[in-house]
Design an enzyme around this catalytic site. Structure first.
Site, PDB file in Angstrom:
ATOM      1  N   THR A   6       6.639  -8.971 -19.264  1.00  0.00           N
ATOM      2  CA  THR A   6       5.770  -9.423 -18.192  1.00  0.00           C
ATOM      3  C   THR A   6       4.706 -10.377 -18.729  1.00  0.00           C
ATOM      4  O   THR A   6       4.744 -10.772 -19.894  1.00  0.00           O
ATOM      5  CB  THR A   6       5.190  -8.202 -17.422  1.00  0.00           C
ATOM      6  OG1 THR A   6       4.490  -8.668 -16.283  1.00  0.00           O
ATOM      7  CG2 THR A   6       4.276  -7.343 -18.277  1.00  0.00           C
ATOM      8  N   LYS A  38       6.706 -14.337 -20.762  1.00  0.00           N
ATOM      9  CA  LYS A  38       8.075 -14.646 -20.332  1.00  0.00           C
ATOM     10  C   LYS A  38       8.604 -15.950 -20.935  1.00  0.00           C
ATOM     11  O   LYS A  38       9.777 -16.061 -21.247  1.00  0.00           O
ATOM     12  CB  LYS A  38       8.143 -14.706 -18.803  1.00  0.00           C
ATOM     13  CG  LYS A  38       7.910 -13.338 -18.156  1.00  0.00           C
ATOM     14  CD  LYS A  38       7.956 -13.404 -16.654  1.00  0.00           C
ATOM     15  CE  LYS A  38       7.508 -12.078 -16.060  1.00  0.00           C
ATOM     16  NZ  LYS A  38       7.551 -12.055 -14.592  1.00  0.00           N
TER      17      LYS A  38
HETATM   18  P1  NDP Z   1       0.874 -17.412 -14.186  1.00  0.00           P
HETATM   19  O1  NDP Z   1      -0.323 -17.027 -14.974  1.00  0.00           O
HETATM   20  O2  NDP Z   1       2.043 -18.021 -14.893  1.00  0.00           O
HETATM   21  O3  NDP Z   1       0.453 -18.442 -13.003  1.00  0.00           O
HETATM   22  C1  NDP Z   1      -0.731 -18.317 -12.360  1.00  0.00           C
HETATM   23  C2  NDP Z   1      -0.801 -19.294 -11.171  1.00  0.00           C
HETATM   24  O4  NDP Z   1      -1.930 -18.875 -10.417  1.00  0.00           O
HETATM   25  C3  NDP Z   1      -1.034 -20.743 -11.540  1.00  0.00           C
HETATM   26  O5  NDP Z   1      -0.362 -21.578 -10.636  1.00  0.00           O
HETATM   27  C4  NDP Z   1      -2.551 -20.901 -11.374  1.00  0.00           C
HETATM   28  O6  NDP Z   1      -2.982 -22.189 -10.992  1.00  0.00           O
HETATM   29  C5  NDP Z   1      -2.781 -19.981 -10.207  1.00  0.00           C
HETATM   30  N1  NDP Z   1      -4.180 -19.528 -10.167  1.00  0.00           N
HETATM   31  C6  NDP Z   1      -4.814 -18.787 -11.101  1.00  0.00           C
HETATM   32  N2  NDP Z   1      -6.095 -18.585 -10.715  1.00  0.00           N
HETATM   33  C7  NDP Z   1      -6.242 -19.224  -9.516  1.00  0.00           C
HETATM   34  C8  NDP Z   1      -7.313 -19.368  -8.609  1.00  0.00           C
HETATM   35  N3  NDP Z   1      -8.528 -18.832  -8.848  1.00  0.00           N
HETATM   36  N4  NDP Z   1      -7.097 -20.057  -7.479  1.00  0.00           N
HETATM   37  C9  NDP Z   1      -5.881 -20.600  -7.222  1.00  0.00           C
HETATM   38  N5  NDP Z   1      -4.832 -20.517  -8.039  1.00  0.00           N
HETATM   39  C10 NDP Z   1      -5.008 -19.817  -9.177  1.00  0.00           C
HETATM   40  O7  NDP Z   1       1.299 -16.092 -13.403  1.00  0.00           O
HETATM   41  P2  NDP Z   1       2.731 -15.550 -13.112  1.00  0.00           P
HETATM   42  O8  NDP Z   1       3.547 -16.626 -12.523  1.00  0.00           O
HETATM   43  O9  NDP Z   1       3.253 -14.859 -14.320  1.00  0.00           O
HETATM   44  O10 NDP Z   1       2.468 -14.395 -12.027  1.00  0.00           O
HETATM   45  C11 NDP Z   1       1.997 -14.698 -10.728  1.00  0.00           C
HETATM   46  C12 NDP Z   1       1.903 -13.405  -9.923  1.00  0.00           C
HETATM   47  O11 NDP Z   1       3.207 -12.912  -9.616  1.00  0.00           O
HETATM   48  C13 NDP Z   1       1.170 -12.264 -10.652  1.00  0.00           C
HETATM   49  O12 NDP Z   1       0.312 -11.621  -9.733  1.00  0.00           O
HETATM   50  C14 NDP Z   1       2.308 -11.327 -11.038  1.00  0.00           C
HETATM   51  O13 NDP Z   1       1.883  -9.989 -11.155  1.00  0.00           O
HETATM   52  C15 NDP Z   1       3.243 -11.519  -9.863  1.00  0.00           C
HETATM   53  N6  NDP Z   1       4.624 -11.129 -10.166  1.00  0.00           N
HETATM   54  C16 NDP Z   1       5.203 -10.170  -9.381  1.00  0.00           C
HETATM   55  C17 NDP Z   1       6.499  -9.783  -9.602  1.00  0.00           C
HETATM   56  C18 NDP Z   1       7.087  -8.736  -8.728  1.00  0.00           C
HETATM   57  O14 NDP Z   1       8.138  -8.192  -9.098  1.00  0.00           O
HETATM   58  N7  NDP Z   1       6.502  -8.432  -7.595  1.00  0.00           N
HETATM   59  C19 NDP Z   1       7.320 -10.341 -10.683  1.00  0.00           C
HETATM   60  C20 NDP Z   1       6.631 -11.394 -11.420  1.00  0.00           C
HETATM   61  C21 NDP Z   1       5.320 -11.738 -11.171  1.00  0.00           C
HETATM   62  P3  NDP Z   1      -3.480 -23.272 -12.114  1.00  0.00           P
HETATM   63  O15 NDP Z   1      -2.244 -23.918 -12.613  1.00  0.00           O
HETATM   64  O16 NDP Z   1      -4.364 -24.202 -11.349  1.00  0.00           O
HETATM   65  O17 NDP Z   1      -4.230 -22.512 -13.158  1.00  0.00           O
END
Ligand code: NDP
Length: 268
Positions: free
Chosen positions: A64, A68
């Site tokens: 996780t 990844k």
């Molecule tokens: P990442 O850290 O790879 O990506 C984070 C994203 O969130 C980026 O696009 C970032 O934008 C954006 N972001 C972060 N802070 C903010 C903010 N304050 N305002 C707006 N956008 C923001 O995360 P993951 O892709 O690994 O995970 C995303 C979510 O998906 C998590 O909550 C995770 O737990 C969930 N998840 C759930 C799964 C399930 O089975 N239900 C499986 C996999 C993930 P920027 O580029 O501008 O920083």
């Protein structure tokens, strides 16, 4: 007892103290009468993931945030849709090889099956999860748009054929399904995109999905208020776990197993 004796599995991440994967996978092992353990493996340095996986003598693992992508880089072999996504959430040991898979993508598709017809999708976010969703949605021939706070992560999505926008240059459009694929939503009044923009988007939409699973996020509450059918990330969590299990122990998942895994989440 099943012939699969004493298998060992783990969840790797930077902070897996509250991960639901152990309780979910152990419920599945119990139901299928498989003698296996599943532990939490916190890792400070992602570059050590393959080394730690091998040292721990695990038969398989889930991976996780935030490892990844590095797990993808380090795997001896990557199979299936993960090759296009560039991220793996599952490792298995196959003889001397560490083989990586991505089950988030198909887990998500299973989770949205009961939404019905979806053609136009907006994904909010451009991280690892957004990549998995965009790849699998494009594979299913959906029209996919991305909006992300910052512009620097959009290249991957543009190359995939998605319509891409940063917050700054976003123009209102119509979609069937809106997805929050950011990690935003744990605090009250915290939205993955501007609230006023979301309200305007929701007017013309039917479904909203949030990858966040531990809570009902402000994003989903707002979507519900606007009359959309909504779903949080719990089913995605269950399906990605069940699909990983198929790689771990060579079984086919069925409805009953999915129910067992779902029920276990309420018992944690
Ligand atoms: P990442 O850290 O790879 O990506 C984070 C994203 O969130 C980026 O696009 C970032 O934008 C954006 N972001 C972060 N802070 C903010 C903010 N304050 N305002 C707006 N956008 C923001 O995360 P993951 O892709 O690994 O995970 C995303 C979510 O998906 C998590 O909550 C995770 O737990 C969930 N998840 C759930 C799964 C399930 O089975 N239900 C499986 C996999 C993930 P920027 O580029 O501008 O920083």
């Amino acid at each position: 007892m099943d012939e699969e004796l004493g298998k060992k599995f783990a969840i790797f991440g930077s902070n897996v103290k509250h991960s639901k994967s152990p309780v979910m996978q152990e419920a599945a092992f119990k139901y299928k009468n498989i003698n296996a353990t599943y532990v939490r493996h916190n890792l400070k340095d992602g570059t050590k993931i393959k080394e730690e996986f091998l040292k721990g003598e695990y038969d398989g693992a889930n991976i996780t945030t935030p490892y990844k992508e590095i797990a993808f880089e380090l795997a001896d072999e990557v199979r299936g849709i993960a090759k296009k996504i560039g991220a793996v959430n599952t490792y298995i040991k196959e003889e001397d090889k560490v083989v990586g898979f991505n089950t988030d993508a198909d887990g998500f598709m299973r989770a949205i099956e009961d939404f019905g017809t979806v053609e136009d999708v907006l994904i909010i976010g451009a991280g690892g999860t957004a990549k998995a969703l965009a790849v699998v949605l494009k594979k299913a021939k959906k029209r996919v748009s991305i909006v992300n706070r910052s512009a620097d992560k959009l290249k991957f999505f543009k190359e995939l054929g998605c319509k891409v926008n940063s917050w700054k240059n976003y123009h209102l459009d119509a979609y069937d399904l809106i997805i929050n694929a950011t990690s935003i939503g744990f605090k009250e009044d915290e939205y993955p995109f501007k609230k006023s923009k979301l309200e305007n988007i929701f007017i013309n939409s039917s479904f909203a999905f949030d990858c966040v699973y531990a809570t009902e996020t402000p994003f989903l509450i707002l979507a519900k208020e606007e009359g959309l059918k909504t779903k949080n990330g719990e089913d995605m969590l269950v399906y990605q776990g069940a699909l990983a299990l198929e790689h771990f122990i060579d079984i086919k998942i069925d409805k009953n197993l999915i129910e067992v895994m779902k029920d276990s989440l309420g018992e944690d």
